[in-house]
Scaffold this motif. Structure first.
Motif, short mmCIF file in Angstrom:
data_model
loop_
_atom_site.label_atom_id
_atom_site.label_comp_id
_atom_site.label_asym_id
_atom_site.label_seq_id
_atom_site.Cartn_x
_atom_site.Cartn_y
_atom_site.Cartn_z
N ALA A 40 1.00 -1.19 -0.03
CA ALA A 40 0.13 -0.07 -0.05
C ALA A 40 0.81 1.28 0.01
O ALA A 40 0.40 2.14 -0.75
N GLY A 43 2.38 2.05 -3.46
CA GLY A 43 1.53 2.16 -4.42
C GLY A 43 1.38 1.32 -5.45
O GLY A 43 1.17 1.40 -6.36
N LEU A 44 1.41 -0.16 -5.02
CA LEU A 44 1.53 -1.26 -5.87
C LEU A 44 0.03 -1.45 -5.84
O LEU A 44 -0.87 -1.15 -4.96
N THR A 45 -0.52 -2.10 -7.14
CA THR A 45 -1.93 -2.37 -7.33
C THR A 45 -2.10 -3.77 -7.36
O THR A 45 -1.60 -4.35 -8.58
N PRO A 46 -2.64 -4.38 -6.29
CA PRO A 46 -2.77 -6.09 -6.57
C PRO A 46 -3.95 -6.18 -7.57
O PRO A 46 -4.85 -5.64 -7.54
N LEU A 47 -3.66 -7.49 -8.28
CA LEU A 47 -4.59 -8.17 -9.23
C LEU A 47 -4.91 -9.44 -8.75
O LEU A 47 -4.11 -10.13 -7.99
N PRO A 63 -2.69 -2.19 -14.55
CA PRO A 63 -2.53 -0.75 -13.94
C PRO A 63 -1.18 -0.74 -13.35
O PRO A 63 -0.23 -1.50 -13.60
N ARG A 65 2.22 -0.46 -11.65
CA ARG A 65 2.83 -1.11 -10.41
C ARG A 65 2.05 -2.42 -9.95
O ARG A 65 1.61 -2.46 -8.76
N PRO A 66 1.63 -3.18 -10.93
CA PRO A 66 0.99 -4.58 -10.48
C PRO A 66 1.76 -5.69 -9.70
O PRO A 66 2.84 -5.69 -9.84
N HIS A 89 -7.16 -2.95 3.11
CA HIS A 89 -6.49 -2.06 2.17
C HIS A 89 -7.34 -2.18 0.89
O HIS A 89 -6.93 -1.63 -0.14
N PHE A 91 -7.68 -4.83 -1.07
CA PHE A 91 -6.77 -5.74 -2.03
C PHE A 91 -7.36 -7.19 -2.58
O PHE A 91 -7.90 -7.68 -1.64
#
Length: 266
Positions: A40, A43-47, A63, A65-66, A89, A91
């Motif tokens: 978090a 700034g990473l983006t979980p998928l 997106p 920073r996946p 978060h 996520f």
């Protein structure tokens, strides 16, 4: 970002006091919370696994920073400890379940520690966790017969579908082991993508049935975790693992060849 290198984190148990069988590949609830805070804060983006594969299959941009958060086997701590942190978060994640290890009507007694039950799996799915297949009894799929391989994949898929009302589209190979034959049968039985281990970053060029993951363990320190999700020093971090994997792969190929000769009467 179709050529992006994506860290896919592989977790197992999240537990304060795991048993000896799962300790090395477990993380404490506190460590998991700290690791998700790192994602978090940076700034990473979980998928989900399906989300990543869909982007790469269609050519849609990823997106910024996946990263993927995945769990194998189906330990109870994923619901008790990990889910509240993921929810905090916002996520998503992917849980790969060995259906014969979960508590309930299909339990084979093979689970290594306290496992999830199906009510908990449904709660995870309702909270945005993708549920994928991980076989039924968690065998080394590249070592079993064609009939057993198909049973493990199809029975797992059918149970998940019956319990959740949704067909699983993602798969993770037990122990990370696969061959061309195993990957082909995974495809034929309707899974759209599958994860290995490999302890490297995932890339589109690996293909949808051999995407690599990095292992998060009980002894993974926070600085090592930060390097992992940044994609830095991956080769150095897992150099010992790769050497051991190569050695064991040779042993396993020899055993498989010996069994093939024995079956043919040669």
């Amino acid at each position: 970002m179709t050529d992006a290198r994506v860290p896919i984190l592989m977790y197992h148990a999240v537990a304060t006091d795991p048993n000896g069988a799962t300790r090395a590949l477990s993380v404490t609830p506190e460590a998991f919370a700290e690791q998700m805070a790192v994602l978090a804060d940076r700034g990473l983006t979980p998928l989900t696994t399906a989300g990543l594969a869909a982007c790469w299959r269609s050519g849609r941009p990823l997106p910024g920073r996946p990263v993927l958060v995945t769990f194998d086997d189906g330990y109870e701590g994923v619901h008790r400890h990990a889910l509240p942190v993921l929810a905090k978060h916002g996520f998503p994640a992917t849980l790969f379940v060995a259906t014969g290890w979960l508590r309930g009507p299909y339990d084979t007694g093979g689970g290594l520690d306290t496992m999830l039950d199906w009510d908990q799996v449904r709660a995870l799915a309702s909270a945005g966790v993708e549920i994928g297949g991980h076989s039924h009894s968690h065998p080394q799929l590249d070592q079993v017969s064609e009939a057993t391989l198909r049973f493990e994949l199809i029975h797992c898929k059918e149970i998940i579908s019956d319990q959740l009302g949704a067909v699983p589209v993602s798969f993770a190979y037990p122990y990370g082991y696969s061959t061309r034959r195993v990957r082909q049968v995974v495809r034929e039985t309707g899974y759209a993508q599958a994860l290995a281990v490999g302890n490297g970053l995932a890339r589109r060029a690996q293909g949808p049935y051999a995407l690599r993951r990095v292992t998060v363990r009980r002894d993974t320190g926070i600085e090592e975790f930060e390097r992992m999700v940044e994609g830095r020093a991956i080769a150095r971090t897992f150099a010992k693992d790769r050497a051991l994997t190569r050695g064991y792969a040779l042993v396993r190929r020899t055993r498989r060849a010996a069994r093939t000769v024995a079956r043919s009467g040669g």
